[in-house]
Design a protein around this motif. Structure first.
Motif, PDB file in Angstrom:
ATOM      1  N   ALA A 271      39.157  37.617  46.211  1.00  0.00           N
ATOM      2  CA  ALA A 271      39.568  37.134  44.889  1.00  0.00           C
ATOM      3  C   ALA A 271      40.060  38.264  43.978  1.00  0.00           C
ATOM      4  O   ALA A 271      40.923  38.055  43.132  1.00  0.00           O
ATOM      5  N   ASP A 272      39.536  39.483  44.184  1.00  0.00           N
ATOM      6  CA  ASP A 272      39.931  40.600  43.318  1.00  0.00           C
ATOM      7  C   ASP A 272      41.405  40.960  43.462  1.00  0.00           C
ATOM      8  O   ASP A 272      41.966  41.645  42.616  1.00  0.00           O
ATOM      9  N   GLN A 273      42.037  40.480  44.541  1.00  0.00           N
ATOM     10  CA  GLN A 273      43.453  40.803  44.764  1.00  0.00           C
ATOM     11  C   GLN A 273      44.382  39.650  44.401  1.00  0.00           C
ATOM     12  O   GLN A 273      45.597  39.760  44.555  1.00  0.00           O
ATOM     13  N   LYS A 274      43.798  38.543  43.927  1.00  0.00           N
ATOM     14  CA  LYS A 274      44.612  37.349  43.653  1.00  0.00           C
ATOM     15  C   LYS A 274      45.733  37.663  42.657  1.00  0.00           C
ATOM     16  O   LYS A 274      46.897  37.318  42.870  1.00  0.00           O
TER      17      LYS A 274
ATOM     18  N   LYS B 107      26.522  43.009  41.773  1.00  0.00           N
ATOM     19  CA  LYS B 107      27.930  43.085  41.331  1.00  0.00           C
ATOM     20  C   LYS B 107      28.828  42.948  42.558  1.00  0.00           C
ATOM     21  O   LYS B 107      28.349  43.006  43.689  1.00  0.00           O
ATOM     22  N   LYS B 108      30.153  42.817  42.337  1.00  0.00           N
ATOM     23  CA  LYS B 108      31.062  42.721  43.483  1.00  0.00           C
ATOM     24  C   LYS B 108      30.819  43.883  44.449  1.00  0.00           C
ATOM     25  O   LYS B 108      30.751  45.032  44.039  1.00  0.00           O
ATOM     26  N   MET B 109      30.665  43.539  45.731  1.00  0.00           N
ATOM     27  CA  MET B 109      30.487  44.604  46.715  1.00  0.00           C
ATOM     28  C   MET B 109      31.793  45.386  46.799  1.00  0.00           C
ATOM     29  O   MET B 109      32.858  44.812  46.972  1.00  0.00           O
TER      30      MET B 109
END
Ligand code: ATP
Ligand code: MG
Length: 316
Positions: free
Chosen positions: A147-150, A191-193
């Motif tokens: 999702a962080d690259q969406k 937190k996000k890995m």
């Protein structure tokens, strides 16, 4: 009819973790049978965080072995190295000229860096533009990412549309592929890995490493279900199985963590073994990468010819 194409990349910025695997890498493995795959090592992107030549070299080889060990088949997937294909940076420049500063200032990665008051280098600011070039040169149908690259895939679509609008139809608009339940895998601190946060469970961790990571998972003192432990465990077992177990052992953090250690070991041990096999023949792995880069170069240079024609710089 030709097969659909997927493309994605991973930075050689450190050891991959189970977040990378469930969020992105696993999708590559699943997609390779029905798609033509392009999977690259994003070494130029990693320059933001890695400025040590020896380490860079080591990491590039390491990511290559990781790709092979998770079961990506070089017969089905073209592996290549971003820095082997100069067309990526060339196209990024052309995209720079049609992309505005205010638009890029809205990118999450830039805003995060700004919020941390970092002195932001131009490369970090420009990251999404290079990523747009990485993607669009190969006309993929889907881009499997976490999702962080969406947002970055959306930026690539916007840039493609702007170019098409300005110079005529040239680029196919790519779709991000984000698997809902694993869009953001959380790390041992909740937190996000992330490789850069030191909160990971490495994908090829040794048994002792797994133990250390799991014992370090932050738990609340409420005595109920330890959410951070459960979230990681849920990657390996369905909720229908896991929830009753966690409910019956509410508050027994140590016991639940021990169960997670065993399940992680079952999942990771075969991956570790496969990776050890590939480690034995690094020249063979490098040959696969070099051949892949050769194939990618052909596609990229052909596309670049078309682009130069479209923008009018081709005079002979
Ligand atoms: P870094 O901290 O260096 O940015 P990273 O852990 O975020 O490293 P990347 O190499 O940036 O890893 O990302 C590789 C792929 O893994 C991308 O598709 C990204 O979206 C995905 N990914 C990264 N972290 C997670 C996560 N915690 N959950 C799901 N997917 C993730
Ligand atoms: Mg990242």
């Amino acid at each position: 009819m030709s097969k659909k194409v997927f493309l994605s990349g991973v930075q050689p910025s450190g050891k991959p973790h189970i977040g990378n695997y469930f969020g992105a890498l696993k999708q590559f493995v699943d997609l390779q049978n029905e798609h033509d795959g392009y999977v690259f090592i994003a070494d130029y992107h990693a320059l933001h965080s890695l400025r040590n030549a020896k380490e860079m070299k080591k990491n590039i080889i390491s990511v290559l072995l990781d790709y092979l060990a998770i079961g990506l088949d070089p017969e089905k997937v073209t592996f290549f190295k971003q820095s082997d294909i100069s067309e990526h940076t060339e196209l990024a420049w052309i995209f720079d000229t049609i992309t505005t500063m205010p638009y890029l200032m809205r990118a999450h990665a830039f805003k995060d860096a700004e919020a941390k008051n970092k002195e932001i280098d131009v490369g970090t600011f420009n990251y999404p533009v290079l990523m747009a070039a990485d993607i669009l040169l190969y006309a993929p149908d889907v881009v499997p990412v976490g999702a962080d690259q969406k947002q970055h895939v959306e930026i690539a679509r916007d840039i493609a549309e702007k170019f098409n609008h300005t110079y005529g139809e040239t680029f196919k608009l790519p779709e991000p592929m984000i698997v809902k339940d694993v869009a953001v895998v959380l790390g041992t601190d909740g937190k996000k890995m992330s490789k850069s946060y030191g909160n990971t469970i490495p994908l090829f961790a040794s048994y002792d490493e797994i133990k250390k990571c799991v014992m370090g998972i932050v738990t609340d003192s409420g005595g109920g279900i330890p959410q951070n432990v459960y979230a990681i465990h849920n990657l390996l077992r369905p909720a229908s199985e896991l929830l009753p177990l966690y409910e019956s052992k509410a508050g027994k953090y140590k016991e639940l963590k021990e169960m997670l250690i065993e399940d992680l070991e079952k999942f990771i041990a075969p991956l570790r073994t496969r990776r050890k096999e590939f480690e034995k023949d690094i020249p063979k792995a490098l040959k696969i990468l070099k051949e892949g880069s050769g194939k990618a170069k052909k596609i990229a240079s052909l596309k670049m010819k078309e682009i130069r024609e479209k923008i009018g710089v081709k005079v002979y």
